[in-house]
Design an enzyme around this catalytic site. Structure first.
Site, PDB file in Angstrom:
ATOM      1  N   MET A   1       0.829  -1.187   0.000  1.00 30.76           N
ATOM      2  CA  MET A   1       0.000   0.000   0.000  1.00 30.76           C
ATOM      3  C   MET A   1       0.873   1.251   0.000  1.00 30.76           C
ATOM      4  O   MET A   1       0.888   1.998   0.961  1.00 30.76           O
ATOM      5  CB  MET A   1      -0.911   0.011   1.221  1.00 30.76           C
ATOM      6  CG  MET A   1      -1.900  -1.099   1.292  1.00 30.76           C
ATOM      7  SD  MET A   1      -3.072  -0.915  -0.045  1.00 30.76           S
ATOM      8  CE  MET A   1      -4.127  -2.283   0.279  1.00 30.76           C
ATOM      9  N   PRO A   2       1.606   1.503  -1.034  1.00 28.15           N
ATOM     10  CA  PRO A   2       2.417   2.719  -1.046  1.00 28.15           C
ATOM     11  C   PRO A   2       1.547   3.982  -1.042  1.00 28.15           C
ATOM     12  O   PRO A   2       0.550   4.062  -1.758  1.00 28.15           O
ATOM     13  CB  PRO A   2       3.205   2.622  -2.352  1.00 28.15           C
ATOM     14  CG  PRO A   2       3.171   1.186  -2.737  1.00 28.15           C
ATOM     15  CD  PRO A   2       1.874   0.673  -2.212  1.00 28.15           C
ATOM     16  N   HIS A   3       1.949   4.925  -0.214  1.00 31.84           N
ATOM     17  CA  HIS A   3       1.294   6.234  -0.162  1.00 31.84           C
ATOM     18  C   HIS A   3       2.381   7.291  -0.323  1.00 31.84           C
ATOM     19  O   HIS A   3       3.388   7.261   0.381  1.00 31.84           O
ATOM     20  CB  HIS A   3       0.568   6.428   1.167  1.00 31.84           C
ATOM     21  CG  HIS A   3       0.015   7.815   1.319  1.00 31.84           C
ATOM     22  ND1 HIS A   3      -1.055   8.276   0.580  1.00 31.84           N
ATOM     23  CD2 HIS A   3       0.405   8.845   2.102  1.00 31.84           C
ATOM     24  CE1 HIS A   3      -1.304   9.537   0.917  1.00 31.84           C
ATOM     25  NE2 HIS A   3      -0.430   9.904   1.832  1.00 31.84           N
ATOM     26  N   SER A  41      -1.736   5.493  -3.404  1.00 32.26           N
ATOM     27  CA  SER A  41      -2.441   6.754  -3.165  1.00 32.26           C
ATOM     28  C   SER A  41      -1.415   7.883  -3.168  1.00 32.26           C
ATOM     29  O   SER A  41      -0.256   7.694  -2.804  1.00 32.26           O
ATOM     30  CB  SER A  41      -3.208   6.725  -1.839  1.00 32.26           C
ATOM     31  OG  SER A  41      -2.353   6.402  -0.771  1.00 32.26           O
TER      32      SER A  41
END
Length: 76
Positions: A1-3, A41
Site C-alpha cells: 500500500m504505497p502512499h 495513493s
C-alpha cells in the site's frame, strides 16, 4: 500500500494537471514496488513558503535526513 505525500509551495494546478501528476507518480511507484494501481495513493499538500520550516523541515526533513533516499540541496 504505497502512499506518497507531496508537500510543496502553493502551485496553481488545475484538476487535469493534478490528475497527470498523480498518474506519473503512481506509474513510478507501481514499477519500482511492483504494486497495483489500486494500491497506490498520492496526496498533494501545499504549504506556504513562510510555514515550510516549521511544518515540513523541522518535522519531516531535518530530523530524518539519514532516512531520506533523496536529500534536498538546501538546509535550514
Amino acid at each position: 500500500m504505497p502512499h506518497v505525500d507531496i508537500k510543496c509551495f502553493p502551485r496553481d494546478l488545475n484538476d487535469e494537471q493534478k490528475t497527470a501528476l498523480a498518474a506519473d507518480i503512481a506509474e513510478v511507484i507501481i514499477r519500482h514496488f511492483n504494486s497495483k494501481d489500486s494500491s497506490v495513493s498520492v496526496a498533494l499538500n501545499q504549504v506556504q513558503q513562510e510555514d515550510w520550516k516549521a511544518q515540513v523541515w523541522d518535522t519531516e526533513i531535518g530530523p530524518k535526513l539519514d532516512e531520506l533516499i533523496k536529500k534536498p540541496g538546501y538546509s535550514m
